[in-house]
Design an enzyme around this catalytic site. Structure first.
Site: not given
Ligand code: 5GP
Ligand code: ZN
Length: 138
Positions: A101, A103
């Site tokens: 993903h 951001h």
């Molecule tokens: P990472 O730290 O892996 O780059 O980002 C994961 C992101 O996914 C985090 O910012 C977290 O808040 C978001 N996230 C995790 N689970 C969910 C979910 O079930 N729904 C949504 N909309 N965001 C999520």
């Protein structure tokens, strides 16, 4: 391909509801549940890739243009002064969900820097040695 145990596969497929900003046959763009700022978006491919090293080139080619579209809309809609495009690979880099993903985070002039570091220094010759080590693996 999808991973039956992956929450982002389920969200991308619309099986778990999300606040969706954009959808096409390859991507769903949603709002992050724990935003750095309101409007913080996540670009999710509808196929499962664990991180950028697995990402298919057809998807990769579309992600930055999509991030630009989302960031531009965040500026207009929210009055953001800028936006970060952030993408984490591996736990050490802050990745917590192992479905690729990106951001897209609206930012304001008054915000603290999102990614800040104390600039380090290389010892004599270390910079070129480091470059050579990395080049050998490419
Ligand atoms: P990472 O730290 O892996 O780059 O980002 C994961 C992101 O996914 C985090 O910012 C977290 O808040 C978001 N996230 C995790 N689970 C969910 C979910 O079930 N729904 C949504 N909309 N965001 C999520
Ligand atoms: Zn997945």
């Amino acid at each position: 391909m999808r991973d039956e145990n992956c929450i982002f596969c389920k969200i991308a497929a619309g099986e778990i509801p999300s606040s969706t900003l954009y959808e096409d046959d390859m991507f769903r763009v949603i709002l992050d549940l724990g935003p750095a700022n309101a409007g913080h978006a996540l670009i999710l491919p509808k196929e499962h890739f664990k991180d950028v090293t697995e990402l298919d080139e057809a998807y990769a080619a579309k992600i930055l243009p999509l991030a630009a579209k989302i960031g531009t809309a965040q500026r207009k809609a929210l009055g953001a002064d800028g936006f970060n495009v952030v993408q984490n690979n591996g736990t050490a880099a802050g990745q917590t969900v192992f479905h690729f993903h990106a951001h897209v985070i609206p930012r304001y002039d008054t915000d603290a820097p999102m990614i800040a570091w104390e600039p380090g220094k290389y010892a004599d010759g270390e910079m070129e040695q480091t470059a050579e080590k990395i080049r050998k693996e490419m």
